[in-house]
Design an enzyme around this catalytic site. Structure first.
Site, mmCIF file in Angstrom:
data_model
loop_
_atom_site.group_PDB
_atom_site.id
_atom_site.type_symbol
_atom_site.label_atom_id
_atom_site.label_comp_id
_atom_site.label_asym_id
_atom_site.label_seq_id
_atom_site.Cartn_x
_atom_site.Cartn_y
_atom_site.Cartn_z
ATOM 1 N N ARG A 227 -28.882 11.600 -4.685
ATOM 2 C CA ARG A 227 -28.911 10.400 -5.515
ATOM 3 C C ARG A 227 -27.801 9.451 -5.071
ATOM 4 N NH1 ARG A 227 -33.326 11.548 -6.648
ATOM 5 N NH2 ARG A 227 -34.211 12.058 -8.691
ATOM 6 N N HIS A 275 -35.639 5.901 0.401
ATOM 7 C CA HIS A 275 -35.936 7.033 -0.498
ATOM 8 C C HIS A 275 -37.258 7.712 -0.101
ATOM 9 C CE1 HIS A 275 -34.893 8.700 -4.746
ATOM 10 N NE2 HIS A 275 -35.594 9.596 -4.070
HETATM 11 C C1 GLV Z 1 -36.805 12.404 -5.788
HETATM 12 O O1 GLV Z 1 -35.852 11.709 -5.694
HETATM 13 C C2 GLV Z 1 -36.911 13.548 -6.633
HETATM 14 O O2 GLV Z 1 -36.015 13.790 -7.435
HETATM 15 O O3 GLV Z 1 -37.921 14.266 -6.521
#
Ligand code: GLV
Length: 312
Positions: A227, A275
């Site tokens: 994160r 991401h």
């Molecule tokens: C993605 O960021 C997840 O937590 O699966």
């Protein structure tokens, strides 16, 4: 009676797409996409990704919540989330293999100088650098959960020296065990490629900062796939600009999408991806969650339950 399942993600449109992934897996159930303007549907279960806070004020019959991802941080911070509501996160679902590939890419990018070679190419320079040995690249993986443990083992199987650090001790074949705050400094000091796979909780927020990153090997490389809030961005920039760190591969950010004009975009030592280190696979996810709902309805235990006190 028909089982009612509300699907609440970041938009009604995305929730509808998820409903269509679930419907063929369990045609007898009724999947309903969350819409702000609709009233309570008295759903039995919720399937969520960053749901609106009102979900838990409106749907009061929920027996469990299923998270469409590994990290439950966005869900856990909703004030209306009932204390005793079981929360189940996604497990693997085809994500671990993707994570392994992404991290191996980062490791090889760093250890084989690909960033420098890309810069040489743009400058039109034929510039071979000295060879680098794997034993000069001890890897440290933060977080030994379902993803971290597999990633650590797979990297070890490539011949890297790998240590794992987690809240509680672990014993994973081929992976050196470090755990708890007391062993964090020793773990950092032996690490040159640092991989972050921790859950985001109040205990891990800002854990990648000037002090901790400054304890790594000289010329260390950071791979953050957990994160954005784990990382103090200004501290990373300072450590890169002063030459203390070699580079970073970042897949997650404090604000996503990464804002236009953010210094990470153009930084020569930072590689940014949107991401995507492990993308949730719809079919696999739908099957996993539907199987767990069937188990719960039969009163059987399910895996992937969140420990509410630990926050992950
Ligand atoms: C993605 O960021 C997840 O937590 O699966």
């Amino acid at each position: 009676v028909t089982v009612k399942i509300i699907v609440a993600t970041r938009s009604t449109e995305k929730s509808r797409v998820w409903c269509s992934a679930f419907e063929p897996v369990w045609p007898e159930a009724h999947f309903i996409a969350w819409a702000d303007e609709q009233g309570a549907v008295d759903a039995d279960y919720a399937i969520v990704w960053g749901p609106p806070a009102e979900l838990f004020q409106r749907e009061l019959q929920l027996k469990a919540v299923f998270n469409l991802g590994s990290g439950v941080d966005a869900l856990m911070k909703l004030p209306a989330l009932p204390d005793n509501l079981p929360i189940v996160r996604l497990e693997d679902g085809g994500m671990v293999e993707q994570m392994v590939e992404y991290i191996v890419h980062g490791l090889v990018r760093a250890s084989r100088e690909f960033t420098a070679y890309e810069a040489s190419q743009r400058a039109g320079h034929w510039n071979p650098l000295p060879p680098i040995r794997r034993d000069e690249w001890p890897v440290g993986v933060m977080g030994m959960g379902t993803i971290g443990a597999v990633v650590a083992q797979r990297i070890a199987s490539l011949g890297y020296s790998v240590a794992g650090w987690s809240r509680s001790p672990h014993s994973i074949p081929g992976v050196r065990n470090y755990s708890g705050p007391g062993q964090f400094s020793a773990f950092l000091a032996r690490t040159r490629a640092l991989v972050n796979l921790l859950p985001l909780t109040p205990a891990t927020e800002n854990i990648l900062n000037r002090d901790t990153l400054g304890q790594l090997h000289p010329d260390a490389y950071l791979i953050n796939v957990a994160r954005g809030r784990h990382l103090v961005e200004a501290d990373l920039l300072d450590l890169l600009d002063s030459g203390r760190l070699k580079g970073a591969l970042l897949d997650v950010f404090r604000t996503e999408p990464l804002p236009a004009g953010h210094p990470f975009w153009q930084h020569p030592k930072i590689t940014v991806t949107p991401h995507i280190s492990a993308i949730t696979l719809a079919r696999n996810t739908a099957e996993q969650i539907v199987n767990k709902i069937h188990l719960m309805r039969r009163g059987q235990p399910v895996t992937g339950l969140i420990d509410r006190a630990a926050g992950y």
